[in-house]
Design an enzyme around this catalytic site. Structure first.
Site, short mmCIF file in Angstrom:
data_model
loop_
_atom_site.label_atom_id
_atom_site.label_comp_id
_atom_site.label_asym_id
_atom_site.label_seq_id
_atom_site.Cartn_x
_atom_site.Cartn_y
_atom_site.Cartn_z
CE LYS A 8 -12.22 -11.94 -11.10
NZ LYS A 8 -11.08 -11.43 -11.86
N GLY A 16 0.79 -1.23 0.00
CA GLY A 16 0.00 0.00 0.00
C GLY A 16 0.82 1.28 0.00
CB SER A 17 4.34 2.16 -0.83
OG SER A 17 4.49 1.77 -2.17
CG MET A 75 -0.98 -8.14 -6.92
SD MET A 75 -0.35 -7.33 -8.41
CE MET A 75 1.13 -6.60 -7.78
CG HIS A 130 2.16 -2.80 -15.06
ND1 HIS A 130 1.79 -3.96 -14.39
CD2 HIS A 130 3.17 -3.13 -15.89
CE1 HIS A 130 2.55 -4.95 -14.82
NE2 HIS A 130 3.40 -4.48 -15.73
C1 GAR Z 1 3.41 -1.25 -7.42
O1 GAR Z 1 4.74 -1.24 -7.86
C2 GAR Z 1 2.47 -1.38 -8.59
O2 GAR Z 1 2.95 -0.75 -9.75
C3 GAR Z 1 2.43 -2.87 -8.78
O3 GAR Z 1 2.39 -3.39 -7.48
C4 GAR Z 1 3.12 -2.52 -6.62
C5 GAR Z 1 2.28 -2.25 -5.39
O4 GAR Z 1 3.03 -1.59 -4.41
N1 GAR Z 1 1.30 -3.28 -9.55
C6 GAR Z 1 1.31 -4.26 -10.45
O5 GAR Z 1 2.28 -4.95 -10.66
C7 GAR Z 1 -0.01 -4.45 -11.19
N2 GAR Z 1 0.14 -5.32 -12.30
P1 GAR Z 1 2.32 -0.92 -3.16
O6 GAR Z 1 1.38 -1.97 -2.55
O7 GAR Z 1 3.45 -0.59 -2.22
O8 GAR Z 1 1.57 0.29 -3.64
#
Ligand code: GAR
Length: 195
Positions: A65, A12-13, A90, A109
């Site tokens: 879903k 969740g950053s 995800m 992404h």
């Molecule tokens: C992020 O880097 C985002 O781009 C990626 O997951 C990470 C989540 O980080 N998303 C994907 O790969 C989607 N296909 P976070 O939970 O720290 O925000």
């Protein structure tokens, strides 16, 4: 003020970067709800610190879903959400939410799409030994990271970079780019206005 829902599965950053931009006043919006498909994920604690309600659910407790997305949809409507922000969620969005929020779901992404869609985009880019990668913000459609691109920014990968270093570069871009893109979309009025 536009109401957002942030969907996340992990740390969740990016949620935190958006919530901080709102607190600082650089993004004129409100996060009405965090939706999390992995109860116990770190994003829940972050949301708690910002006083933002979290809807956590176990997808496996539902028959389909469509069933859990209908449940989410009800909460989104109750909260008056106008725009869905995927931030490390995800899971593919299904027809129920896509139809209800057509043109109003965006994703971030960690690659320059259409290169390296799907899981572990950073690992895919490092394995391919590309010198330039980056971050993409795009509209969500039924495919895996295939919707129309809204904005992109590059990072350079050096042969000496560790995985952690590349992740750090990607995250620094994400945390600046995502709130800025959301801000522009909301200014544009073509998005975030309930139809
Ligand atoms: C992020 O880097 C985002 O781009 C990626 O997951 C990470 C989540 O980080 N998303 C994907 O790969 C989607 N296909 P976070 O939970 O720290 O925000």
């Amino acid at each position: 003020m536009s109401k957002l829902a942030v969907f996340a599965s992990g740390s969740g950053s990016n949620f935190e970067a958006i919530a901080s931009a709102i607190e600082k006043g650089s993004l004129d919006a409100e996060i009405a709800l965090v939706v999390c498909d992995r109860p116990g994920a770190k994003v829940e604690k972050r949301a708690e610190r910002f006083g933002i309600p979290v809807l956590s659910f176990y997808p496996k407790s539902y028959d389909s879903k469509a069933e859990f997305e209908n449940f989410i949809l009800q909460q989104l409507n109750d909260a008056g959400v106008e725009l869905i922000i995927l931030a490390g969620y995800m899971r593919l969005i299904g027809p129920t939410l896509l139809r209800a929020f057509e043109g109003r779901i965006i994703n971030i992404h960690p690659s320059l799409l259409p290169s390296f869609p799907g899981k572990d985009a950073i690992g895919q880019a490092m394995k391919a030994k590309v010198k330039i990668s980056g971050v993409t913000v795009h509209y969500v459609d039924e495919g895996m990271d295939t919707g129309p691109i809204i904005d992109q920014e590059t990072i350079r990968i050096s042969t000496k970079d560790t995985r952690e270093e590349v992740e750090g570069k990607i995250q620094a871009v994400e945390h600046r780019l995502y709130p800025a893109v959301i801000h522009s979309l909301l200014q544009d009025k073509s998005i975030g206005t309930r139809r």
